[in-house]
Design a protein around this motif. Structure first.
Motif, PDB file in Angstrom:
ATOM      1  N   ALA A  33       0.871  -1.181   0.000  1.00  0.00           N
ATOM      2  CA  ALA A  33       0.000   0.000   0.000  1.00  0.00           C
ATOM      3  C   ALA A  33       0.901   1.222   0.000  1.00  0.00           C
ATOM      4  CB  ALA A  33      -0.916   0.007   1.221  1.00  0.00           C
ATOM      5  N   PHE A  34       0.307   2.363  -0.352  1.00  0.00           N
ATOM      6  CA  PHE A  34       1.061   3.615  -0.468  1.00  0.00           C
ATOM      7  C   PHE A  34       0.402   4.723   0.333  1.00  0.00           C
ATOM      8  CE2 PHE A  34       1.875   1.244  -4.329  1.00  0.00           C
ATOM      9  CZ  PHE A  34       3.224   1.431  -4.573  1.00  0.00           C
ATOM     10  N   LEU A  35       1.245   5.606   0.879  1.00  0.00           N
ATOM     11  CA  LEU A  35       0.803   6.898   1.397  1.00  0.00           C
ATOM     12  C   LEU A  35       1.614   7.947   0.651  1.00  0.00           C
ATOM     13  CD1 LEU A  35      -0.924   8.487   3.445  1.00  0.00           C
ATOM     14  CD2 LEU A  35       1.048   8.422   5.000  1.00  0.00           C
ATOM     15  N   ARG A  59      -2.327  -1.528  -6.272  1.00  0.00           N
ATOM     16  CA  ARG A  59      -2.427  -1.637  -4.822  1.00  0.00           C
ATOM     17  C   ARG A  59      -2.970  -0.339  -4.221  1.00  0.00           C
ATOM     18  NH1 ARG A  59       2.384  -4.471  -6.307  1.00  0.00           N
ATOM     19  NH2 ARG A  59       1.963  -6.691  -6.038  1.00  0.00           N
ATOM     20  N   PRO A  60      -3.491  -0.382  -2.993  1.00  0.00           N
ATOM     21  CA  PRO A  60      -4.135   0.801  -2.405  1.00  0.00           C
ATOM     22  C   PRO A  60      -3.205   2.018  -2.356  1.00  0.00           C
ATOM     23  CG  PRO A  60      -4.649  -1.142  -1.110  1.00  0.00           C
ATOM     24  CD  PRO A  60      -3.612  -1.562  -2.100  1.00  0.00           C
ATOM     25  N   VAL A  61      -3.731   3.160  -2.766  1.00  0.00           N
ATOM     26  CA  VAL A  61      -2.983   4.413  -2.791  1.00  0.00           C
ATOM     27  C   VAL A  61      -3.750   5.439  -1.966  1.00  0.00           C
ATOM     28  CG1 VAL A  61      -2.017   6.262  -4.214  1.00  0.00           C
ATOM     29  CG2 VAL A  61      -2.086   3.910  -5.098  1.00  0.00           C
ATOM     30  N   PHE A  62      -3.161   5.868  -0.853  1.00  0.00           N
ATOM     31  CA  PHE A  62      -3.790   6.844   0.024  1.00  0.00           C
ATOM     32  C   PHE A  62      -3.051   8.175  -0.096  1.00  0.00           C
ATOM     33  CE2 PHE A  62      -5.050   2.779   1.622  1.00  0.00           C
ATOM     34  CZ  PHE A  62      -6.365   2.968   2.037  1.00  0.00           C
ATOM     35  N   VAL A  63      -3.809   9.262  -0.145  1.00  0.00           N
ATOM     36  CA  VAL A  63      -3.258  10.597  -0.359  1.00  0.00           C
ATOM     37  C   VAL A  63      -3.269  11.357   0.962  1.00  0.00           C
ATOM     38  CG1 VAL A  63      -3.542  12.781  -1.576  1.00  0.00           C
ATOM     39  CG2 VAL A  63      -3.974  10.625  -2.770  1.00  0.00           C
ATOM     40  N   LEU A  99      -9.319   5.450  -8.037  1.00  0.00           N
ATOM     41  CA  LEU A  99      -7.947   4.948  -7.960  1.00  0.00           C
ATOM     42  C   LEU A  99      -7.301   5.171  -6.598  1.00  0.00           C
ATOM     43  CD1 LEU A  99      -6.583   6.128 -11.444  1.00  0.00           C
ATOM     44  CD2 LEU A  99      -7.569   3.915 -10.831  1.00  0.00           C
ATOM     45  N   THR A 100      -7.648   6.263  -5.930  1.00  0.00           N
ATOM     46  CA  THR A 100      -7.007   6.616  -4.667  1.00  0.00           C
ATOM     47  C   THR A 100      -8.054   6.817  -3.576  1.00  0.00           C
ATOM     48  OG1 THR A 100      -7.066   8.997  -5.087  1.00  0.00           O
ATOM     49  CG2 THR A 100      -5.142   7.785  -5.921  1.00  0.00           C
ATOM     50  N   ARG A 101      -7.564   6.962  -2.366  1.00  0.00           N
ATOM     51  CA  ARG A 101      -8.417   7.284  -1.223  1.00  0.00           C
ATOM     52  C   ARG A 101      -7.735   8.383  -0.397  1.00  0.00           C
ATOM     53  NH1 ARG A 101     -11.090   4.481  -3.925  1.00  0.00           N
ATOM     54  NH2 ARG A 101     -12.393   2.682  -3.370  1.00  0.00           N
TER      55      ARG A 101
END
Length: 313
Positions: free
Chosen positions: A230-232, A249-253, A280-282
């Motif tokens: 996952a990404f931040l 994979r999950p992408v958090f902003v 695409l993102t959260r």
């Protein structure tokens, strides 16, 4: 096919141009620009009087200073190359390009775009899902040898739209430490835009579960992206969430302190579009979780449009 890229040396413009050009030529010739080309530098005064061989079949450019250089190159070619620009251009310049690709956040401001305009999602780049999956086992063995979930944190820097004030930095550091406290390995990658003081704050969080690139030696960015579950990602970038979304994979902003400007409106629209319209993102609200989306491959999609247009011509 011989492809050239023409752009300034900024990482953001260069990776866009190369991401598309490498769909046609694995080693494009790079023309890195230092500034505007004056109108008087034509004919005998042109810096492009003698072009290296082989001459281009395709030129992919990006950035506001590129078009005048591209047109000067094209007029010196024995056979006119196919011209592609990855940014909105003025009306007269647009007529001289075969295709222009503009971000969805830029297209919304263009009334009745010309037929050679196409919208693109975020920014094209050089990462592909296939290459990242191939790199993933080695990257995880190097950076998360104990196994377990990995969160990759991609950090930019202050812009005309966003600032890194003390509460913002404190919140980012707290999130990183919380991930580690939950048993995750955290890989933190500052960018070229990350100021030294912010980098030092990030380095202060290092532990046996938190790796932070110190901007010395080889950049492990690709490995960090490949290893992630996952990404931040900080909100000041278009390219970083575009690259991360390639993985599926999950992408958090991560939200930042706002600076009122036209750029702020553009970035806020861009992130709403990624999250609310495209899924695409959260927005990061303190936790990481799984969700599904269809991973984009924008460089390949753009290349498909170029190939189709070249065949039609």
């Amino acid at each position: 096919m011989r492809a050239w890229t023409v752009c300034d040396p900024k990482a953001g413009t260069l990776t866009q141009s190369l991401g598309v050009a490498r769909q046609f030529d694995p080693e494009p010739h790079r023309v890195l620009l230092k500034g505007w080309l004056p109108k008087w530098r034509r004919g005998l005064f042109s810096p492009y009087r003698r072009l290296p061989e082989p001459q281009p079949d395709l030129i992919v450019s990006c950035g506001s200073i590129a078009p005048r250089h591209v047109l000067a190159i094209a007029e010196r070619c024995r056979k006119r190359p196919f011209l592609v620009h990855l940014q909105p251009a003025d009306e007269e310049t647009s007529k001289r390009y075969d295709l222009i690709f503009a971000g969805r956040h830029d297209m919304r401001a263009i009334e009745n775009p010309p037929s050679n305009y196409h919208a693109m999602l975020g920014a094209p780049h050089q990462l592909s899902a296939e290459a990242l999956e191939e790199l993933r086992p080695a990257a995880r063995a190097r950076w998360a040898p104990a196994g377990g979930p990995v969160v990759t944190v991609l950090v930019g820097g202050p812009t005309k739209a966003y600032a890194y004030d003390e509460p913002t930095i404190a919140g980012l550091i707290a999130a990183i430490r919380a991930f580690a406290g939950e048993g995750r390995t955290v890989l933190v990658s500052p960018s070229r835009r990350t100021p030294p003081e912010l980098r030092d704050w990030l380095l202060s969080a290092r532990s046996d579960k938190i790796a932070v690139w110190d901007q010395a030696g080889e950049n492990p960015y690709r490995e960090f992206v490949a290893a992630a579950d996952a990404f931040l990602i900080t909100k000041d970038s278009v390219t970083m969430p575009s690259e991360a979304a390639t993985t599926g994979r999950p992408v958090f902003v991560f939200d930042l302190a706002k600076t009122q400007s036209d750029k702020l409106d553009e970035f806020e629209w861009f992130h709403r579009d990624l999250s609310e319209t495209l899924g695409l993102t959260r927005q990061f609200e303190g936790r990481i979780y799984d969700y599904a989306y269809e991973a984009p491959d924008e460089s390949r999609r753009i290349a498909g449009i170029i190939r189709e247009k070249m065949r039609l011509d």
